[in-house]
Design a protein around this motif. Structure first.
Motif, PDB file in Angstrom:
ATOM      1  N   LEU A   1      32.706  73.026  34.726  1.00  0.00           N
ATOM      2  CA  LEU A   1      32.325  73.063  33.448  1.00  0.00           C
ATOM      3  C   LEU A   1      32.572  74.290  32.774  1.00  0.00           C
ATOM      4  O   LEU A   1      32.895  74.660  31.714  1.00  0.00           O
ATOM      5  CB  LEU A   1      30.797  72.688  33.557  1.00  0.00           C
ATOM      6  CG  LEU A   1      30.520  71.142  33.659  1.00  0.00           C
ATOM      7  CD1 LEU A   1      29.323  70.915  33.463  1.00  0.00           C
ATOM      8  CD2 LEU A   1      31.257  70.462  32.390  1.00  0.00           C
ATOM      9  N   ALA A   2      32.076  75.242  33.605  1.00  0.00           N
ATOM     10  CA  ALA A   2      32.318  76.807  33.134  1.00  0.00           C
ATOM     11  C   ALA A   2      33.634  77.071  32.750  1.00  0.00           C
ATOM     12  O   ALA A   2      34.140  77.817  31.758  1.00  0.00           O
ATOM     13  CB  ALA A   2      31.874  77.888  34.406  1.00  0.00           C
TER      14      ALA A   2
ATOM     15  N   GLY B   1      31.465  80.713  24.554  1.00  0.00           N
ATOM     16  CA  GLY B   1      30.084  81.176  24.106  1.00  0.00           C
ATOM     17  C   GLY B   1      28.976  81.352  24.822  1.00  0.00           C
ATOM     18  O   GLY B   1      29.037  81.671  26.138  1.00  0.00           O
ATOM     19  N   ALA B   2      27.730  80.894  24.519  1.00  0.00           N
ATOM     20  CA  ALA B   2      26.660  81.073  25.205  1.00  0.00           C
ATOM     21  C   ALA B   2      26.660  80.078  26.603  1.00  0.00           C
ATOM     22  O   ALA B   2      26.033  80.664  27.528  1.00  0.00           O
ATOM     23  CB  ALA B   2      25.115  80.429  24.441  1.00  0.00           C
ATOM     24  N   ALA B   3      27.188  78.863  26.260  1.00  0.00           N
ATOM     25  CA  ALA B   3      27.352  77.965  27.443  1.00  0.00           C
ATOM     26  C   ALA B   3      27.963  78.672  28.721  1.00  0.00           C
ATOM     27  O   ALA B   3      27.755  78.403  29.862  1.00  0.00           O
ATOM     28  CB  ALA B   3      27.881  76.672  27.170  1.00  0.00           C
ATOM     29  N   ARG B   4      29.216  79.306  28.170  1.00  0.00           N
ATOM     30  CA  ARG B   4      29.978  80.009  29.421  1.00  0.00           C
ATOM     31  C   ARG B   4      29.198  81.050  30.085  1.00  0.00           C
ATOM     32  O   ARG B   4      29.113  81.246  31.156  1.00  0.00           O
ATOM     33  CB  ARG B   4      31.220  80.428  28.860  1.00  0.00           C
ATOM     34  CG  ARG B   4      32.238  80.934  29.658  1.00  0.00           C
ATOM     35  CD  ARG B   4      33.447  81.668  28.750  1.00  0.00           C
ATOM     36  NE  ARG B   4      34.626  82.119  29.896  1.00  0.00           N
ATOM     37  CZ  ARG B   4      35.630  81.502  30.429  1.00  0.00           C
ATOM     38  NH1 ARG B   4      35.598  80.150  30.039  1.00  0.00           N
ATOM     39  NH2 ARG B   4      36.501  81.893  31.008  1.00  0.00           N
TER      40      ARG B   4
ATOM     41  N   PRO C   1      32.607  84.738  37.973  1.00  0.00           N
ATOM     42  CA  PRO C   1      33.036  85.039  36.521  1.00  0.00           C
ATOM     43  C   PRO C   1      33.866  83.416  36.309  1.00  0.00           C
ATOM     44  O   PRO C   1      34.372  82.750  37.085  1.00  0.00           O
ATOM     45  CB  PRO C   1      34.349  85.748  36.559  1.00  0.00           C
ATOM     46  CG  PRO C   1      33.710  86.866  37.648  1.00  0.00           C
ATOM     47  CD  PRO C   1      33.060  85.946  38.663  1.00  0.00           C
ATOM     48  N   ALA C   2      33.700  82.911  34.947  1.00  0.00           N
ATOM     49  CA  ALA C   2      33.965  81.451  34.712  1.00  0.00           C
ATOM     50  C   ALA C   2      35.593  81.426  34.970  1.00  0.00           C
ATOM     51  O   ALA C   2      35.848  80.317  35.180  1.00  0.00           O
ATOM     52  CB  ALA C   2      33.462  81.262  33.173  1.00  0.00           C
ATOM     53  N   GLY C   3      36.341  82.483  34.685  1.00  0.00           N
ATOM     54  CA  GLY C   3      37.806  82.281  34.784  1.00  0.00           C
ATOM     55  C   GLY C   3      37.996  82.006  36.285  1.00  0.00           C
ATOM     56  O   GLY C   3      39.417  81.680  36.517  1.00  0.00           O
TER      57      GLY C   3
END
Length: 258
Positions: free
Chosen positions: A30-31, A36-39, A49-51
């Motif tokens: 999901l990430a 934005g805020a969700a990430r 990190p989301a990436g």
């Protein structure tokens, strides 16, 4: 993932059961598609990190799938009108994405079939409520199968405290003379006793029990034998619980986990 487990356990006030190993890969995928805020929130929950999260989740799922006795799966179902980013959808595990038709009965039947298949029949129904306007369902499945090297035996449990004192319950019991199977950790919240139960395929079970009483560790260990009673659901809907012989030997009321 260990950080997520620690935070989750830290906010659990009552008896509960959870597995960060089952949830972490789902949050990581999901990430990778969030903004934005969700990430930012998902990044904080993951501790990564989301990436980098999607690749880490894929590696984790492959590693867990390679373990004997351990099966894991992710599931995503979306309504046809909900468009997903092609790049993000391509990064999902094979056969992870399904479609919601808008018929709650038919959709639930499909989700139940996925649940039974992915858990080897251990769970036969998806614990979710569907409606005609449900746009997305996310799920993860994690199952572990092993045989204890030292098996448990069934016993009748006697409980001195309410509300289960007058209700018959069955339990599982085993004993061992190997002292390194049990240990006590001194934590800010009190002493935590841990028992390790070895499986025959390198999968081990660990049972932990907390005590608010501040006994010195040596006293705790003296009263503690490698002896565990694992209560299962009995008549009257009594919740499952774990009781260590240490609690009984020291005269304190056994702790309960549902």
């Amino acid at each position: 993932m260990n950080g997520l487990t620690a935070r989750w356990a830290g906010v659990s006030e009552d008896g509960t059961a959870f597995s960060a190993a089952g949830v972490w890969p789902l949050l990581a995928h999901l990430a990778g598609g969030a903004e934005g805020a969700a990430r930012a929130e998902l990044t904080e929950a993951l501790g990564l990190p989301a990436g980098q999260a999607r690749d880490a989740a894929s590696e984790l799922l492959v590693a867990m799938s390679a373990m004997r006795g351990l099966d894991t799966a992710l599931g995503l179902w979306t309504k046809r009108t909900l468009e997903l980013k092609e790049e993000w959808e391509a990064g999902l595990p094979a056969d992870a994405h399904g479609v919601l038709t808008g018929d709650p009965v038919a959709d639930h039947r499909a989700l139940d079939a996925w649940t039974a298949k992915r858990t080897g029949g251990l769970i036969d129904r998806m614990p979710v409520t569907l409606a005609e306007d449900t746009k997305m369902v996310l799920a993860s499945a994690l199952t572990m199968r092993t045989q204890w090297l030292s098996p448990f035996r069934e016993v009748d449990l006697e409980t001195a405290y309410e509300p289960w004192a007058a209700k018959p319950r069955l339990g599982l019991r085993r004993s061992s003379a190997v002292l390194d199977r049990v240990g006590v950790a001194d934590t800010p919240g009190g002493y935590v006793t841990e028992l390790k139960v070895l499986g025959n395929n390198a999968l081990d079970g660990r049972a932990s029990g907390a005590s608010r009483r501040r006994h010195p560790p040596v006293q705790h260990l003296r009263g503690m034998s490698s002896h565990l009673k694992h209560a299962v659901q009995g008549q009257g809907g009594a919740p499952a619980s774990l009781e260590t012989s240490a609690s009984l030997a020291l005269g304190s009321r056994p702790q309960r986990w549902s």
